[in-house]
Design an enzyme around this catalytic site. Structure first.
Site, PDB file in Angstrom:
ATOM      1  N   ASP A  10       0.784  -1.253   0.000  1.00 20.25           N
ATOM      2  CA  ASP A  10       0.000   0.000   0.000  1.00 20.25           C
ATOM      3  C   ASP A  10       0.811   1.296   0.000  1.00 20.25           C
ATOM      4  OD1 ASP A  10      -1.882  -1.993   0.274  1.00 20.25           O
ATOM      5  OD2 ASP A  10      -2.917  -1.108   1.984  1.00 20.25           O
ATOM      6  N   LYS A  95      -6.912  -5.248  -3.296  1.00 18.30           N
ATOM      7  CA  LYS A  95      -7.713  -5.705  -2.150  1.00 18.30           C
ATOM      8  C   LYS A  95      -8.693  -4.621  -1.732  1.00 18.30           C
ATOM      9  CE  LYS A  95      -4.139  -4.158   1.027  1.00 18.30           C
ATOM     10  NZ  LYS A  95      -4.857  -3.057   1.667  1.00 18.30           N
ATOM     11  N   CYS A 143      -2.299  -2.571   7.558  1.00 19.97           N
ATOM     12  CA  CYS A 143      -2.168  -3.509   6.440  1.00 19.97           C
ATOM     13  C   CYS A 143      -0.855  -4.287   6.463  1.00 19.97           C
ATOM     14  CB  CYS A 143      -2.375  -2.791   5.119  1.00 19.97           C
ATOM     15  SG  CYS A 143      -4.117  -2.340   4.895  1.00 19.97           S
TER      16      CYS A 143
HETATM   17  C1  VGL Z   1      -4.908   0.745   5.495  1.00 15.28           C
HETATM   18  C2  VGL Z   1      -6.482   1.803   6.790  1.00 15.28           C
HETATM   19  C3  VGL Z   1      -7.459   1.583   5.843  1.00 15.28           C
HETATM   20  C4  VGL Z   1      -3.496   0.312   5.306  1.00 15.28           C
HETATM   21  C5  VGL Z   1      -5.886   0.489   4.534  1.00 15.28           C
HETATM   22  O1  VGL Z   1      -3.044   0.177   4.141  1.00 15.28           O
HETATM   23  O2  VGL Z   1      -2.794   0.121   6.320  1.00 15.28           O
HETATM   24  N1  VGL Z   1      -5.238   1.390   6.615  1.00 15.28           N
HETATM   25  N2  VGL Z   1      -7.142   0.932   4.724  1.00 15.28           N
END
Ligand code: VGL
Ligand code: ZN
Length: 190
Positions: A10, A95, A143
């Protein structure tokens, strides 16, 4: 011999400073992640990015009672990988596409193959004979943690690259506790 893969979690615009759900100092990992990716590419080891790919009214958003502002919405600039990341060729694991379900772990996502073929991250890694995963990215306490715990459950030797992860720390110490939890489940913190 070890068969490693690099999982970059991410590192998207919305999780970097200036983004909708910025991780403090999230962009500081970028040169470090890049260097790891170059090294893996040179050695012919697989590289996978995971990317949050939410529909516009995702369940994790405040409008639906979720904890987060809208972020990483499909087709927006916030979804894109940070432009400074400049990765060598890599697979992409998407995802969080189900509007009614959150998915923090890359192991809940699908890897995009040629011709629209998609497969779970674990099958992709198994097909590539991967036995060890190196994990970098954002956010340590969400994540990254979920991906690391799932990698361990799936039986991969799992190494967290300490200098190549950053956390949100909604509560002070969340990232440190997340690293402890990962280590407690068998992850190596390096
Ligand atoms: C994430 C909060 C919401 C992350 C993803 O990538 O850690 N955190 N969605
Ligand atoms: Zn999300």
């Amino acid at each position: 011999m070890e068969h490693p893969a690099l999982i970059i979690v991410d590192v998207q615009n919305d999780f970097c400073p200036g983004g909708a759900l910025a991780v403090p100092e999230g962009d500081q990992i970028i040169p470090i992640v890049r260097a790891w990716a170059e090294d893996f590419f040179r050695q012919g080891y697989p590289i996978v990015t995971t990317q949050d790919n939410h529909p516009p009214h995702h369940i994790s958003f405040g409008e639906r009672g979720g904890p987060w502002p809208p972020h990483c919405v499909q087709g927006t600039l916030g979804f894109a990988l940070h432009p400074a990341l400049q990765l060598p060729p890599h697979a992409v694991c998407l995802k969080g596409e189900d509007p009614d379900q959150d998915a923090y772990s890359g192991f809940e996502g699908l890897v995009e193959g040629p011709e629209g073929h998609r497969e779970p991250l674990a099958s992709f890694l198994h097909r590539a004979s991967v036995d060890t995963v190196y994990v970098a990215g954002l956010a340590t306490d969400y994540c990254v943690k979920a991906t690391v715990l799932d990698a361990l459950k799936a039986g991969f030797r799992t190494i967290v690259l300490r200098d190549a992860v950053r956390g949100v720390d909604v509560n002070a110490g969340d990232s440190a506790r997340a690293l402890e939890e990962m280590a407690g489940q068998g992850a190596e913190i390096r």
